[in-house]
Design a protein around this motif. Structure first.
Motif, PDB file in Angstrom:
ATOM      1  N   PRO A  41       0.833  -1.198   0.000  1.00  0.00           N
ATOM      2  CA  PRO A  41       0.000   0.000   0.000  1.00  0.00           C
ATOM      3  C   PRO A  41       0.870   1.251   0.000  1.00  0.00           C
ATOM      4  O   PRO A  41       1.931   1.284   0.632  1.00  0.00           O
ATOM      5  CB  PRO A  41      -0.802  -0.096   1.287  1.00  0.00           C
ATOM      6  N   GLY A  42       0.434   2.263  -0.733  1.00  0.00           N
ATOM      7  CA  GLY A  42       1.156   3.528  -0.767  1.00  0.00           C
ATOM      8  C   GLY A  42       2.264   3.597  -1.800  1.00  0.00           C
ATOM      9  O   GLY A  42       2.900   4.636  -1.959  1.00  0.00           O
ATOM     10  N   ALA A  43       2.522   2.506  -2.514  1.00  0.00           N
ATOM     11  CA  ALA A  43       3.540   2.551  -3.572  1.00  0.00           C
ATOM     12  C   ALA A  43       3.130   3.590  -4.611  1.00  0.00           C
ATOM     13  O   ALA A  43       1.956   3.733  -4.933  1.00  0.00           O
ATOM     14  CB  ALA A  43       3.691   1.178  -4.224  1.00  0.00           C
ATOM     15  N   GLN A  44       4.094   4.329  -5.110  1.00  0.00           N
ATOM     16  CA  GLN A  44       3.830   5.349  -6.124  1.00  0.00           C
ATOM     17  C   GLN A  44       3.959   4.735  -7.513  1.00  0.00           C
ATOM     18  O   GLN A  44       4.976   4.113  -7.821  1.00  0.00           O
ATOM     19  CB  GLN A  44       4.810   6.515  -5.983  1.00  0.00           C
ATOM     20  N   VAL A  45       2.934   4.935  -8.337  1.00  0.00           N
ATOM     21  CA  VAL A  45       2.904   4.381  -9.686  1.00  0.00           C
ATOM     22  C   VAL A  45       2.807   5.544 -10.669  1.00  0.00           C
ATOM     23  O   VAL A  45       1.900   6.369 -10.574  1.00  0.00           O
ATOM     24  CB  VAL A  45       1.697   3.437  -9.869  1.00  0.00           C
ATOM     25  N   VAL A  46       3.755   5.614 -11.593  1.00  0.00           N
ATOM     26  CA  VAL A  46       3.749   6.649 -12.629  1.00  0.00           C
ATOM     27  C   VAL A  46       3.605   5.955 -13.975  1.00  0.00           C
ATOM     28  O   VAL A  46       4.387   5.079 -14.317  1.00  0.00           O
ATOM     29  CB  VAL A  46       5.042   7.499 -12.605  1.00  0.00           C
ATOM     30  N   VAL A  47       2.577   6.369 -14.718  1.00  0.00           N
ATOM     31  CA  VAL A  47       2.323   5.841 -16.056  1.00  0.00           C
ATOM     32  C   VAL A  47       2.687   6.939 -17.045  1.00  0.00           C
ATOM     33  O   VAL A  47       2.160   8.047 -16.974  1.00  0.00           O
ATOM     34  CB  VAL A  47       0.843   5.428 -16.204  1.00  0.00           C
ATOM     35  N   SER A  57       0.153  10.024 -12.301  1.00  0.00           N
ATOM     36  CA  SER A  57       0.675   9.437 -11.068  1.00  0.00           C
ATOM     37  C   SER A  57      -0.475   9.036 -10.153  1.00  0.00           C
ATOM     38  O   SER A  57      -1.421   9.798 -10.000  1.00  0.00           O
ATOM     39  CB  SER A  57       1.499  10.470 -10.312  1.00  0.00           C
ATOM     40  N   VAL A  58      -0.369   7.868  -9.551  1.00  0.00           N
ATOM     41  CA  VAL A  58      -1.346   7.415  -8.560  1.00  0.00           C
ATOM     42  C   VAL A  58      -0.591   6.672  -7.460  1.00  0.00           C
ATOM     43  O   VAL A  58       0.565   6.296  -7.628  1.00  0.00           O
ATOM     44  CB  VAL A  58      -2.422   6.484  -9.169  1.00  0.00           C
ATOM     45  N   SER A  59      -1.277   6.459  -6.335  1.00  0.00           N
ATOM     46  CA  SER A  59      -0.738   5.655  -5.238  1.00  0.00           C
ATOM     47  C   SER A  59      -1.532   4.366  -5.133  1.00  0.00           C
ATOM     48  O   SER A  59      -2.760   4.366  -5.325  1.00  0.00           O
ATOM     49  CB  SER A  59      -0.852   6.407  -3.908  1.00  0.00           C
ATOM     50  N   ALA A  60      -0.864   3.282  -4.809  1.00  0.00           N
ATOM     51  CA  ALA A  60      -1.552   2.018  -4.577  1.00  0.00           C
ATOM     52  C   ALA A  60      -2.383   2.144  -3.297  1.00  0.00           C
ATOM     53  O   ALA A  60      -1.935   2.743  -2.318  1.00  0.00           O
ATOM     54  CB  ALA A  60      -0.540   0.883  -4.451  1.00  0.00           C
ATOM     55  N   ASN A  61      -3.591   1.568  -3.310  1.00  0.00           N
ATOM     56  CA  ASN A  61      -4.463   1.657  -2.137  1.00  0.00           C
ATOM     57  C   ASN A  61      -4.044   0.658  -1.065  1.00  0.00           C
ATOM     58  O   ASN A  61      -2.997   0.007  -1.180  1.00  0.00           O
ATOM     59  CB  ASN A  61      -5.938   1.504  -2.545  1.00  0.00           C
TER      60      ASN A  61
END
Length: 93
Positions: A41-47, A57-61
């Motif tokens: 949880p909280g991992a940062q994901v950039v597409v 950019s989003v964060s994992a829930n």
């Protein structure tokens, strides 16, 4: 010492019709996990669209899940980061 990140990735493509034209949109979704299979949880994901340079950019829930909707079709690169873990980059999405 950092630990590796892995993730399960899904790409959904939908077609939307408007009165003027038809266009396609894609959704990239996945689950971020560590090498033992535990969610992050909280991992940062950039597409990143490698053709246009547009980034989202989003964060994992709390379940390690992420969703990046309404993307134009194209070639994407995904970068996942989290403190204490190696950076994961997936190309050719």
């Amino acid at each position: 010492m950092t630990r590796p990140i892995k993730f399960i990735l899904g790409v959904l493509v939908g077609f939307h019709l408007t009165s003027a034209a038809a266009f396609a949109q894609a959704t990239i979704a996945g689950v971020v996990r560590d090498s033992s299979g535990a969610v992050l949880p909280g991992a940062q994901v950039v597409v990143n669209n490698v053709e246009t340079g547009v980034r989202r950019s989003v964060s994992a829930n709390e379940r390690g899940r992420f969703v990046v909707p309404q993307l134009p079709p194209g070639a994407y690169e995904i970068t996942v980061t989290m403190t204490g873990f190696d950076t994961l980059i997936r190309r050719g999405i």
